[in-house]
Design a protein around this motif. Structure first.
Motif, PDB file in Angstrom:
ATOM      1  N   ALA A   2       0.829  -1.209   0.000  1.00  0.00           N
ATOM      2  CA  ALA A   2       0.000   0.000   0.000  1.00  0.00           C
ATOM      3  C   ALA A   2       0.856   1.249   0.000  1.00  0.00           C
ATOM      4  O   ALA A   2       0.535   2.227  -0.690  1.00  0.00           O
ATOM      5  CB  ALA A   2      -0.933  -0.003   1.211  1.00  0.00           C
ATOM      6  N   PHE A   3       1.953   1.241   0.738  1.00  0.00           N
ATOM      7  CA  PHE A   3       2.803   2.430   0.784  1.00  0.00           C
ATOM      8  C   PHE A   3       3.441   2.689  -0.578  1.00  0.00           C
ATOM      9  O   PHE A   3       3.479   3.827  -1.047  1.00  0.00           O
ATOM     10  CB  PHE A   3       3.879   2.290   1.862  1.00  0.00           C
ATOM     11  CG  PHE A   3       4.627   3.563   2.095  1.00  0.00           C
ATOM     12  CD1 PHE A   3       4.101   4.536   2.922  1.00  0.00           C
ATOM     13  CD2 PHE A   3       5.834   3.809   1.465  1.00  0.00           C
ATOM     14  CE1 PHE A   3       4.775   5.733   3.127  1.00  0.00           C
ATOM     15  CE2 PHE A   3       6.510   4.993   1.657  1.00  0.00           C
ATOM     16  CZ  PHE A   3       5.982   5.957   2.495  1.00  0.00           C
ATOM     17  N   PHE A   4       3.943   1.648  -1.226  1.00  0.00           N
ATOM     18  CA  PHE A   4       4.511   1.806  -2.568  1.00  0.00           C
ATOM     19  C   PHE A   4       3.454   2.326  -3.532  1.00  0.00           C
ATOM     20  O   PHE A   4       3.702   3.237  -4.314  1.00  0.00           O
ATOM     21  CB  PHE A   4       5.071   0.473  -3.088  1.00  0.00           C
ATOM     22  CG  PHE A   4       6.433   0.134  -2.579  1.00  0.00           C
ATOM     23  CD1 PHE A   4       7.570   0.707  -3.139  1.00  0.00           C
ATOM     24  CD2 PHE A   4       6.596  -0.784  -1.557  1.00  0.00           C
ATOM     25  CE1 PHE A   4       8.833   0.383  -2.677  1.00  0.00           C
ATOM     26  CE2 PHE A   4       7.861  -1.115  -1.093  1.00  0.00           C
ATOM     27  CZ  PHE A   4       8.980  -0.529  -1.645  1.00  0.00           C
ATOM     28  N   SER A   5       2.270   1.733  -3.490  1.00  0.00           N
ATOM     29  CA  SER A   5       1.194   2.131  -4.404  1.00  0.00           C
ATOM     30  C   SER A   5       0.785   3.578  -4.187  1.00  0.00           C
ATOM     31  O   SER A   5       0.584   4.326  -5.143  1.00  0.00           O
ATOM     32  CB  SER A   5      -0.017   1.222  -4.238  1.00  0.00           C
ATOM     33  OG  SER A   5       0.334  -0.105  -4.558  1.00  0.00           O
ATOM     34  N   ALA A   6       0.664   3.997  -2.937  1.00  0.00           N
ATOM     35  CA  ALA A   6       0.301   5.386  -2.652  1.00  0.00           C
ATOM     36  C   ALA A   6       1.401   6.338  -3.105  1.00  0.00           C
ATOM     37  O   ALA A   6       1.121   7.427  -3.606  1.00  0.00           O
ATOM     38  CB  ALA A   6       0.028   5.562  -1.162  1.00  0.00           C
ATOM     39  N   HIS A 119       9.688  12.177  -3.108  1.00  0.00           N
ATOM     40  CA  HIS A 119       8.620  11.176  -3.166  1.00  0.00           C
ATOM     41  C   HIS A 119       7.951  10.920  -1.818  1.00  0.00           C
ATOM     42  O   HIS A 119       6.941  10.213  -1.761  1.00  0.00           O
ATOM     43  CB  HIS A 119       9.157   9.869  -3.745  1.00  0.00           C
ATOM     44  CG  HIS A 119       9.608  10.007  -5.149  1.00  0.00           C
ATOM     45  ND1 HIS A 119       8.741  10.314  -6.178  1.00  0.00           N
ATOM     46  CD2 HIS A 119      10.844   9.915  -5.713  1.00  0.00           C
ATOM     47  CE1 HIS A 119       9.420  10.396  -7.313  1.00  0.00           C
ATOM     48  NE2 HIS A 119      10.689  10.160  -7.050  1.00  0.00           N
ATOM     49  N   VAL A 120       8.508  11.466  -0.753  1.00  0.00           N
ATOM     50  CA  VAL A 120       7.897  11.336   0.568  1.00  0.00           C
ATOM     51  C   VAL A 120       7.699  12.760   1.092  1.00  0.00           C
ATOM     52  O   VAL A 120       8.646  13.421   1.491  1.00  0.00           O
ATOM     53  CB  VAL A 120       8.767  10.509   1.537  1.00  0.00           C
ATOM     54  CG1 VAL A 120       8.100  10.393   2.895  1.00  0.00           C
ATOM     55  CG2 VAL A 120       9.036   9.124   0.957  1.00  0.00           C
ATOM     56  N   ALA A 121       6.478  13.198   1.070  1.00  0.00           N
ATOM     57  CA  ALA A 121       6.157  14.583   1.416  1.00  0.00           C
ATOM     58  C   ALA A 121       6.300  14.849   2.908  1.00  0.00           C
ATOM     59  O   ALA A 121       6.262  13.927   3.724  1.00  0.00           O
ATOM     60  CB  ALA A 121       4.740  14.895   0.969  1.00  0.00           C
ATOM     61  N   THR A 122       6.458  16.120   3.234  1.00  0.00           N
ATOM     62  CA  THR A 122       6.491  16.553   4.625  1.00  0.00           C
ATOM     63  C   THR A 122       5.852  17.927   4.741  1.00  0.00           C
ATOM     64  O   THR A 122       6.065  18.787   3.882  1.00  0.00           O
ATOM     65  CB  THR A 122       7.932  16.590   5.186  1.00  0.00           C
ATOM     66  OG1 THR A 122       7.882  17.080   6.537  1.00  0.00           O
ATOM     67  CG2 THR A 122       8.856  17.445   4.360  1.00  0.00           C
ATOM     68  N   TYR A 135      -2.377   7.052   1.875  1.00  0.00           N
ATOM     69  CA  TYR A 135      -1.912   5.801   2.477  1.00  0.00           C
ATOM     70  C   TYR A 135      -2.452   5.670   3.912  1.00  0.00           C
ATOM     71  O   TYR A 135      -2.947   4.622   4.308  1.00  0.00           O
ATOM     72  CB  TYR A 135      -0.385   5.735   2.490  1.00  0.00           C
ATOM     73  CG  TYR A 135       0.125   4.645   3.380  1.00  0.00           C
ATOM     74  CD1 TYR A 135       0.026   3.315   3.003  1.00  0.00           C
ATOM     75  CD2 TYR A 135       0.653   4.933   4.630  1.00  0.00           C
ATOM     76  CE1 TYR A 135       0.457   2.302   3.831  1.00  0.00           C
ATOM     77  CE2 TYR A 135       1.079   3.929   5.463  1.00  0.00           C
ATOM     78  CZ  TYR A 135       0.983   2.617   5.054  1.00  0.00           C
ATOM     79  OH  TYR A 135       1.396   1.617   5.890  1.00  0.00           O
ATOM     80  N   LEU A 136      -2.355   6.743   4.682  1.00  0.00           N
ATOM     81  CA  LEU A 136      -2.774   6.691   6.080  1.00  0.00           C
ATOM     82  C   LEU A 136      -4.273   6.468   6.237  1.00  0.00           C
ATOM     83  O   LEU A 136      -4.727   5.981   7.267  1.00  0.00           O
ATOM     84  CB  LEU A 136      -2.372   7.979   6.803  1.00  0.00           C
ATOM     85  CG  LEU A 136      -0.879   8.122   7.052  1.00  0.00           C
ATOM     86  CD1 LEU A 136      -0.569   9.497   7.625  1.00  0.00           C
ATOM     87  CD2 LEU A 136      -0.375   7.026   7.971  1.00  0.00           C
ATOM     88  N   VAL A 167     -10.626  -0.375   5.814  1.00  0.00           N
ATOM     89  CA  VAL A 167     -11.590   0.540   5.193  1.00  0.00           C
ATOM     90  C   VAL A 167     -10.876   1.748   4.604  1.00  0.00           C
ATOM     91  O   VAL A 167      -9.942   2.266   5.193  1.00  0.00           O
ATOM     92  CB  VAL A 167     -12.669   0.971   6.216  1.00  0.00           C
ATOM     93  CG1 VAL A 167     -12.071   1.755   7.365  1.00  0.00           C
ATOM     94  CG2 VAL A 167     -13.752   1.797   5.559  1.00  0.00           C
ATOM     95  N   LEU A 168     -11.286   2.153   3.435  1.00  0.00           N
ATOM     96  CA  LEU A 168     -10.822   3.402   2.843  1.00  0.00           C
ATOM     97  C   LEU A 168     -11.891   4.418   3.185  1.00  0.00           C
ATOM     98  O   LEU A 168     -13.048   4.265   2.804  1.00  0.00           O
ATOM     99  CB  LEU A 168     -10.672   3.271   1.323  1.00  0.00           C
ATOM    100  CG  LEU A 168     -10.257   4.543   0.586  1.00  0.00           C
ATOM    101  CD1 LEU A 168      -8.908   5.038   1.087  1.00  0.00           C
ATOM    102  CD2 LEU A 168     -10.187   4.292  -0.901  1.00  0.00           C
TER     103      LEU A 168
END
Length: 195
Positions: A2-6, A119-122, A135-136, A167-168
């Motif tokens: 899921a993390f890769f996909s997001a 690729h990893v926002a902050t 993702y979260l 659940v999404l």
């Protein structure tokens, strides 16, 4: 998975699905097991992987980070909550703290590639962290061991039927008119997968 996909969820929907599927196939459709047990030889298959600007360097760093993380922790939740106590986590309502903490932890490996940071926002860089929040929003909800003490008869009946699920929280769809394609939320409808 899921993390890769997001992380690669930008661009054409079909392209995202194809890239995510290919990435999972490169990990023998068992990303957790692959990340923990791969050899250096296994990593060579990722040298040709690319989704838009997410390339082999990024993929290999993600794999390295997850290998180090999962060798110490059982869950990715620990990457977000960090060294906070359960009491501190319960009192914190600010997602920015967790997202910033995760970003700092994600790039805490000594030789993390600078190019991968995009690729990893902050929130520290003013990002809304859309893909990370996506993702979260996928959460695994596990059935509690017993009914809460103040539950009434309806709660007890629901509890008896309950099971663990993922659940999404908010579903989005796009207008089918080719000229429009405007995304909008479907309020009240949730996507659910039982675990």
């Amino acid at each position: 998975a899921a993390f890769f996909s997001a992380t690669i969820a930008w661009g054409n929907r079909r392209s995202i699905i194809n890239s995510a599927t290919r990435l999972m196939q490169l990990m023998d459709n068992a990303p957790y097991s692959f990340i923990l047990h791969h050899s250096d030889k296994d990593l060579k298959r990722f040298l040709d992987f690319k989704h838009r600007t997410f390339n082999a360097t990024d993929t290999l760093y993600f794999i390295e980070f997850f290998k180090q993380h999962y060798s110490k922790y059982n869950s990715l939740e620990d990457a977000f909550t960090g060294n906070f106590t359960k009491r501190q986590v319960g009192n914190m309502g600010n997602t920015e703290i967790f997202l910033s903490n995760f970003h700092n932890y994600f790039f805490s490996i000594y030789d993390s590639p600078n190019r991968t940071r995009k690729h990893v926002a902050t929130p520290l860089r003013g990002s809304t962290c859309k893909r990370l929040n996506m993702y979260l929003r996928w959460m695994v909800r596990k059935k509690k061991e017993r009914v809460p003490p103040n539950a009434d008869e309806r709660d007890r009946a629901r509890f008896a039927k309950a099971q663990s699920y993922m659940v999404l929280l908010d579903d989005k769809v796009s207008c089918k008119n080719l000229r429009c394609r405007r995304p909008f939320d479907i309020s009240g409808i949730k996507t659910m997968a039982f675990v």
